[in-house]
Design an enzyme around this catalytic site. Structure first.
Site, PDB file in Angstrom:
ATOM      1  CG  HIS A  64      64.001  51.128  29.790  1.00  0.00           C
ATOM      2  ND1 HIS A  64      63.631  52.250  28.801  1.00  0.00           N
ATOM      3  CD2 HIS A  64      65.144  51.517  30.510  1.00  0.00           C
ATOM      4  CE1 HIS A  64      64.405  53.099  28.863  1.00  0.00           C
ATOM      5  NE2 HIS A  64      65.675  52.761  29.560  1.00  0.00           N
ATOM      6  CG  ASN A 137      67.039  56.692  26.656  1.00  0.00           C
ATOM      7  OD1 ASN A 137      66.558  55.679  26.841  1.00  0.00           O
ATOM      8  ND2 ASN A 137      68.099  56.918  27.856  1.00  0.00           N
ATOM      9  CE1 TYR A 349      71.211  49.108  29.840  1.00  0.00           C
ATOM     10  CE2 TYR A 349      69.447  48.546  28.402  1.00  0.00           C
ATOM     11  CZ  TYR A 349      70.152  49.348  29.222  1.00  0.00           C
ATOM     12  OH  TYR A 349      69.431  50.658  29.601  1.00  0.00           O
TER      13      TYR A 349
END
Ligand code: NDP
Length: 506
Positions: A64, A137, A349
């Protein structure tokens, strides 16, 4: 309440200074001996300028890396307090400020916006109960359901370690290996028209994962979130996407920025699907299986609100590149489920943000939960601590509530799911029978058949992509798609042969 997400205009004072605020007579002058002699070590301005330039880049996200974003708000249109007790849903008409970042997945920062790739669709809500990140997403499913496969799979889309080129063999070798064919549903969507969205404004977002939401009585449901574009879903063909990657790799950035600049604010309708624990037990697949959708007929969408993006960032680096999203950033009444990929993301994350931005990344204005009060006296110090560090406050708690604050009564999961069993080395490879292919087949036979040319374009897009892989890999791809539908496999074969002829001409 201070909105820390705004970057103020710093151009009021026009005196050019160095980083310490000392005025410079001439920002381009260097200190040297005579007119043409060597430079002097004492030229702090030049040294600082060059040293800072060398440090402009921060670690890019992996994956990303490449993305665009804008600020806006979420507005409640429908009451769902029977499902979720979060403050952001407390009354119809309530607005919560937010930031959305869209991204491609596999490409490096600076790669083309129109690449065939899933798109990230992440939103940070600045709620009075602290920040909430929906890290979604534009596809409702994913390639894997075993989190340990994630780095392996992402590597297949990166550069070949020897040739330093993207490599269709690596990509299809992984996906056609029998125990990875669980990816088939996502691969079908990726190579359908939706694999190349015409813009970020014209694509949907999906939670993909199952989440657990509760109401204030402690009743809970499994939930999936759908964010549907009010602009309608629009896509590019394979050829349009490739052409645009050459002509304007920043095509989607331009589209989003200019739409907001012209006050054509994009919006999305936010809905949820809900499922009880009892319903989940009756499913033909696990409710925690990220490769499956919940059929609309059985689990209809229920509208919650709308997301509107109406404010461009004033500074891309400060407000978009430094934005840090994580599914672990959540508010009371919205919890993760036991989906193993989601559980792994809860670690991966924030760890990525600590690596990219440092342990105090939550102090960066765009990440700061400015709408709530942050107080945790044991979280102190660390690099780039810029928020006063809680001043003279003791750096520990001796008791749970030394200050007699009104304590939060956030419900916990103890009356919800109960887990019991030995620690086992679980690998969720293929399911018995055909179950991993059923929804992929439904997509081909029931959904794409209703959209003129969609089945043909799917075959074309796959045939085009596999033409640059080895014959052995091509055969494996055809065998895999024959399990979805034999006509699809035949058409992919034809498209692949056509593309191979074209490639011979280059
Ligand atoms: P429905 O007929 O109710 O739903 C079909 C859905 O397919 C549409 O609502 C649309 O999703 C989606 N769709 C249309 N074109 C494409 C495409 N090119 N790629 C991916 N999705 C597309 O049937 P079901 O709910 O029973 O689902 C049938 C199939 O639809 C599934 O196997 C799945 O592949 C796909 N799908 C289902 C979703 C779900 O949550 N049930 C969500 C997305 C896809 P949307 O309305 O979100 O635009």
């Amino acid at each position: 309440m201070n909105d820390n997400t705004n970057t103020s205009d710093v151009r009021g004072d026009r005196v050019v200074t160095n980083a310490q605020g000392n005025p410079l007579n001439d920002p381009f002058a260097t200190q040297r001996v005579g007119q043409h002699g060597p430079l002097l070590m004492q030229d702090a301005n030049l040294i600082e300028l060059l040293a800072h330039f060398n440090r402009e880049n921060i670690v890019e996200r992996l994956p990303h890396a490449h993305g665009s974003g804008a600020f806006g708000y979420f507005e409640v249109t429908d009451d769902i307090t029977d499902i979720c007790g979060s403050a952001m849903f407390s009354k119809i008409g309530k607005r919560t400020r937010c930031l959305t970042r869209f991204s491609t997945v596999g490409g490096e920062k600076g790669s083309a916006d129109t690449a065939r790739d899933p798109r990230g669709f992440s939103t940070k809500f600045y709620t009075e109960e602290g920040n909430l990140d929906w890290v979604y997403n534009n596809t409702p499913v994913f390639f894997i359901r075993d989190p340990a496969k994630f780095p392996h799979f992402i590597h297949t889309q990166r550069r070949n370690p020897e040739t330093h080129m993207k490599d269709a063999n690596m990509f299809w070798d992984f996906l056609t290996t029998p125990e990875n064919q669980v990816a088939i549903h996502q691969v079908m969507i990726l190579f359908s028209d939706r694999g190349t969205p015409a813009s970020y404004r014209t694509m949907n977002g999906y939670s993909g994962h199952t989440y657990k939401w509760s109401n204030k009585k402690g009743e809970w449901h499994y939930v999936q979130v759908h964010i549907e574009s009010d602009q309608g879903v629009k896509n590019l063909t394979n050829e349009e996407a490739i052409k645009m990657a050459g002509e304007n790799p920043d095509y989607c950035q331009k589209d989003l920025f200019e739409a907001i600049q012209k006050k054509k604010f994009p919006s999305w309708t936010v809905s949820i699907q809900t499922m009880t624990e009892e319903d989940a037990k009756k499913l033909p697949f696990s409710v925690f299986d990220l490769t499956k959708v919940w059929p609309h007929k059985q689990f209809p969408l229920r509208r919650v609100g709308r997301l509107v993006l109406n404010e461009n960032p004033l500074n891309y680096f400060a407000q978009i590149e430094q934005a840090a999203f994580s599914p672990s950033t959540t508010v009371p009444y919205q919890e993760p489920s036991a989906d193993p990929v989601l559980q792994a993301r809860l670690f991966a994350y924030p760890d990525a943000q600590r690596y990219r931005l440092g342990p105090n990344y939550h102090q960066i204005p765009v990440n700061c939960p400015y709408a709530s009060k942050v107080f945790n006296p044991a979280m102190r110090d660390g690099p780039m601590n810029v928020d006063g560090n809680l001043g003279s406050e003791p750096n520990y708690l001796a008791t749970k509530n030394p200050y007699n604050f009104s304590q939060s009564s956030r419900p916990i999961q103890q009356h919800q799911e109960v887990w019991n069993g030995p620690a086992v080395p679980f690998h969720w490879a293929t399911s018995p029978g055909d179950i991993d292919f059923v929804q992929a087949r439904d997509l081909y036979q029931k959904v794409l058949s209703q959209q003129p040319g969609a089945q043909d374009r799917l075959a074309h897009n796959i045939g085009f992509h596999i033409a640059s892989s080895q014959p052995e890999i091509q055969k494996r791809v055809l065998d895999m798609f024959a399990r979805v539908d034999k006509k699809l496999a035949n058409n992919i074969f034809k498209e692949c042969e056509l593309r191979k002829k074209e490639l011979c001409r280059f």
